[in-house]
Design a protein around this motif. Structure first.
Motif, short mmCIF file in Angstrom:
data_model
loop_
_atom_site.label_atom_id
_atom_site.label_comp_id
_atom_site.label_asym_id
_atom_site.label_seq_id
_atom_site.Cartn_x
_atom_site.Cartn_y
_atom_site.Cartn_z
N GLN A 260 1.17 -1.29 0.04
CA GLN A 260 0.47 -0.08 0.09
C GLN A 260 0.77 1.39 0.10
N THR A 261 0.78 2.42 -1.06
CA THR A 261 0.87 3.67 -0.69
C THR A 261 0.22 4.90 -0.38
N ILE A 262 0.61 6.16 0.09
CA ILE A 262 -0.45 6.95 0.27
C ILE A 262 0.02 7.79 -0.51
N ASP A 263 -1.53 8.71 -1.35
CA ASP A 263 -0.40 10.01 -2.50
C ASP A 263 -0.92 11.27 -1.30
N ILE A 264 -0.47 11.99 -1.26
CA ILE A 264 -0.59 13.54 -1.11
C ILE A 264 -0.30 14.61 -1.62
N ASN A 265 -1.75 15.15 -1.80
CA ASN A 265 -1.77 16.54 -2.91
C ASN A 265 -1.79 17.42 -1.85
#
Length: 267
Positions: A260-265
């Motif tokens: 799992q990865t987390i994209d932060i905008n």
């Protein structure tokens, strides 16, 4: 003349004591050397216990033989023998725990529920007493070395009464390994790469194990198999090296291990 006879008598006693000390010292040295050679070939808990018992018996016999050269000691021995039943009863009661350890030591060394070098866990009443590798056994206690390096010295009677969980009691040790791969992976390739790693690992005793798809997850599918080796130490080393080999093989053949990865905008 009388003084000369007394001096000669003392000299004879000293010579007798010296001979006793030399003889028993030689016997103890020889028996220890014999048991050391035996333990080099076969490091067994039975021979460790037997060595300890023989040493104690020889030492006790040597002390008794030296003391018997003195008149006072002989008089005490005569008194003890004359009131033998009472003395035996009192001695047995006083040394009950020590005798229990010796008897339990004979039972453990004969039945061998644990052995030198084996990984064991001792349980009593659902409570864990200790866990580690068996290192030594004497007529009184068993030495179990914990994984942090500390030595647990446990009386034989306590070991005899405890539940012994022995990871090496049966021949061979098995441990599960699992690898998760993406749904889009070539499953036949995954099995082939795992099989190649197993066959190349020298500690693995069983090469023809089943490589099964054990379950599916939200990220992919999980392959599971058993790594069999002859000992716990070999199993730990084999599993460690197999993880590294299989991950490298997956990377070389572009088999994706999902995570799992987390994209932060930032706005």
């Amino acid at each position: 003349m009388k003084e000369y006879i007394m001096a000669e008598g003392h000299l004879d006693k000293l010579i007798s004591i010296a001979i006793i000390v030399v003889v028993f010292a030689a016997l103890i040295s020889i028996t220890n050397r014999i048991f050391r050679r035996i333990n080099r070939r076969k490091n067994s808990i039975f021979y460790k216990f037997l060595n300890s018992v023989v040493y104690v018996v020889l030492l006790a016999t040597a002390i008794y033989s030296v003391l018997s050269q003195f008149d006072m000691a002989r008089e005490i021995s005569t008194v003890i023998l004359q009131s033998g039943t009472l003395i035996i009863a009192v001695s047995t009661f006083a040394a009950q725990q020590a005798l229990g350890n010796v008897i339990s030591g004979f039972m453990l060394s004969a039945s061998r529920p644990l052995e030198i070098g084996q990984k064991v866990k001792l349980l009593q009443g659902g409570t864990q007493i200790c866990e580690g590798i068996v290192k030594d056994m004497t007529f009184r206690h068993v030495v179990i070395q914990s994984y942090d390096g500390q030595s647990n010295i446990i009386p034989n009677s306590l070991v005899d009464q405890a539940v012994i969980v022995n990871a090496d009691y049966v021949e061979g040790t098995g441990n599960f390994l699992e690898f998760e791969v993406a749904y889009e992976s070539d499953f036949d390739l995954v099995r082939s790469l795992i099989r190649q790693a197993l066959e190349s690992q020298p500690e693995v005793s069983r090469k023809d194990v089943t490589i099964a798809m054990s379950r599916v997850s939200q990220n992919g599918v999980v392959f599971k198999f058993t790594v069999w080796t002859h000992s716990v130490d070999e199993n730990f080393r084999a599993c460690s090296e197999l993880r590294e080999k299989i991950i490298k093989a997956f990377n070389e053949h572009h088999v994706v291990i999902p995570y799992q990865t987390i994209d932060i905008n930032m706005h």
